[in-house]
Design a protein around this motif. Structure first.
Motif, short mmCIF file in Angstrom:
data_model
loop_
_atom_site.label_atom_id
_atom_site.label_comp_id
_atom_site.label_asym_id
_atom_site.label_seq_id
_atom_site.Cartn_x
_atom_site.Cartn_y
_atom_site.Cartn_z
N ASP A 7 0.80 -1.38 0.05
CA ASP A 7 -0.10 0.10 -0.10
C ASP A 7 1.13 1.40 -0.04
OD1 ASP A 7 -2.34 -1.34 -0.07
OD2 ASP A 7 -2.64 -1.38 2.13
N PHE A 8 1.76 1.03 0.95
CA PHE A 8 2.80 2.49 0.90
C PHE A 8 3.48 2.90 -0.34
CE2 PHE A 8 6.92 4.30 1.60
CZ PHE A 8 6.53 5.42 2.33
N SER A 9 4.09 1.50 -0.81
CA SER A 9 4.58 1.75 -2.23
C SER A 9 3.90 2.34 -3.32
CB SER A 9 5.57 0.38 -2.72
OG SER A 9 6.47 0.23 -1.62
N LEU A 10 2.72 1.60 -3.54
CA LEU A 10 1.55 2.00 -4.47
C LEU A 10 1.33 3.65 -4.46
CD1 LEU A 10 -0.91 -1.01 -5.22
CD2 LEU A 10 0.78 0.04 -6.83
N ARG A 11 1.10 3.87 -3.27
CA ARG A 11 0.67 5.25 -2.90
C ARG A 11 1.78 6.25 -3.38
NH1 ARG A 11 -0.39 4.60 1.83
NH2 ARG A 11 -2.34 4.00 1.82
N ALA A 12 3.26 5.82 -3.00
CA ALA A 12 4.35 6.79 -3.26
C ALA A 12 4.46 6.87 -4.74
CB ALA A 12 5.71 5.96 -2.80
N PHE A 13 4.30 5.64 -5.66
CA PHE A 13 4.40 5.71 -6.93
C PHE A 13 3.06 6.56 -7.76
CE2 PHE A 13 7.51 2.28 -6.71
CZ PHE A 13 8.50 2.86 -7.58
N ALA A 14 2.02 6.19 -7.43
CA ALA A 14 0.82 6.75 -7.84
C ALA A 14 0.68 8.14 -7.68
CB ALA A 14 -0.31 6.10 -7.50
N ARG A 15 1.12 8.66 -6.47
CA ARG A 15 0.54 10.07 -5.83
C ARG A 15 1.95 11.14 -6.17
NH1 ARG A 15 -2.60 9.16 -0.41
NH2 ARG A 15 -4.54 8.10 -1.45
N ARG A 16 3.06 10.61 -6.80
CA ARG A 16 4.04 11.69 -7.21
C ARG A 16 3.56 12.93 -7.72
NH1 ARG A 16 7.91 7.56 -10.28
NH2 ARG A 16 5.91 7.06 -10.88
N THR A 17 3.98 14.05 -7.43
CA THR A 17 3.72 15.01 -7.96
C THR A 17 3.70 15.34 -9.50
OG1 THR A 17 4.66 16.33 -6.07
CG2 THR A 17 3.99 17.73 -7.76
N SER A 18 4.52 14.67 -10.26
CA SER A 18 4.51 14.79 -11.55
C SER A 18 4.79 13.17 -11.86
CB SER A 18 5.93 15.16 -12.14
OG SER A 18 5.85 14.99 -13.44
N PHE A 19 3.51 12.55 -12.00
CA PHE A 19 3.35 11.15 -12.48
C PHE A 19 4.36 10.64 -13.56
CE2 PHE A 19 1.63 7.35 -14.29
CZ PHE A 19 1.67 6.51 -13.27
N HIS A 20 5.05 9.70 -13.27
CA HIS A 20 5.67 8.98 -14.00
C HIS A 20 5.38 7.33 -14.22
CE1 HIS A 20 8.56 12.02 -15.19
NE2 HIS A 20 8.37 12.38 -14.02
N PRO A 21 5.13 6.71 -15.33
CA PRO A 21 4.94 5.44 -15.15
C PRO A 21 5.84 4.39 -14.56
CG PRO A 21 4.57 6.12 -17.40
CD PRO A 21 5.43 7.23 -16.93
N PHE A 22 5.42 3.46 -14.01
CA PHE A 22 6.28 2.37 -13.16
C PHE A 22 5.51 0.92 -13.50
CE2 PHE A 22 2.49 3.62 -10.43
CZ PHE A 22 2.27 2.19 -9.79
N ALA A 23 6.54 0.00 -13.19
CA ALA A 23 6.14 -1.39 -13.40
C ALA A 23 5.91 -1.98 -12.28
CB ALA A 23 7.37 -1.95 -14.33
N VAL A 24 4.93 -3.10 -12.59
CA VAL A 24 4.70 -4.02 -11.44
C VAL A 24 5.17 -5.56 -12.13
CG1 VAL A 24 2.65 -4.96 -10.16
CG2 VAL A 24 2.69 -2.71 -10.72
N GLU A 25 5.91 -6.16 -11.23
CA GLU A 25 6.57 -7.26 -11.40
C GLU A 25 5.66 -8.41 -10.56
OE1 GLU A 25 10.58 -8.64 -12.38
OE2 GLU A 25 10.27 -9.16 -10.10
N LEU A 26 4.94 -9.39 -10.90
CA LEU A 26 4.28 -10.21 -10.24
C LEU A 26 5.08 -11.56 -9.89
CD1 LEU A 26 1.00 -10.11 -12.42
CD2 LEU A 26 1.47 -9.01 -10.36
N THR A 27 4.71 -12.27 -9.01
CA THR A 27 5.66 -13.77 -8.50
C THR A 27 5.74 -14.41 -9.81
OG1 THR A 27 3.57 -14.55 -7.71
CG2 THR A 27 5.16 -13.43 -6.13
N SER A 28 4.71 -14.48 -10.84
CA SER A 28 4.71 -15.13 -11.87
C SER A 28 5.88 -15.04 -12.84
CB SER A 28 3.26 -15.18 -12.62
OG SER A 28 3.15 -13.85 -13.46
N GLY A 29 6.34 -13.59 -12.58
CA GLY A 29 7.28 -13.12 -13.80
C GLY A 29 6.79 -12.16 -14.60
#
Length: 81
Positions: A7-29
């Protein structure tokens, strides 16, 4: 990934003042890129991302290995949670 860290990490990435895309890596790879802050909803360890083609991608804190992207735009430092 721990629920609180997720939750903390998603919030940090999604709420940046200037949004930049980020990747999510699942346990499946599998990886996908969150390309817009309003395409992501998350709460209590569960998230839904709506891909550009309208396909929903559901993921939870147990299925995520890491989040990949730059949090500190001044230094270019990356964060992998």
């Amino acid at each position: 990934m721990e629920s609180a860290s997720f939750d903390f990490s998603l919030r940090a990435f999604a709420r940046r003042t200037s949004f930049h895309p980020f990747a999510v890596e699942l346990t499946s790879g599998e990886q996908f890129t969150v390309d817009h802050p309003e395409a992501l909803v998350y709460r209590a360890g569960l998230a839904v991302y709506i891909a550009p083609d309208g396909r929903p991608v559901m993921f939870d804190h147990l299925g995520v290995t890491r989040l990949i992207g730059t949090l500190d735009q001044r230094t270019g430092a990356t964060s992998e949670s």
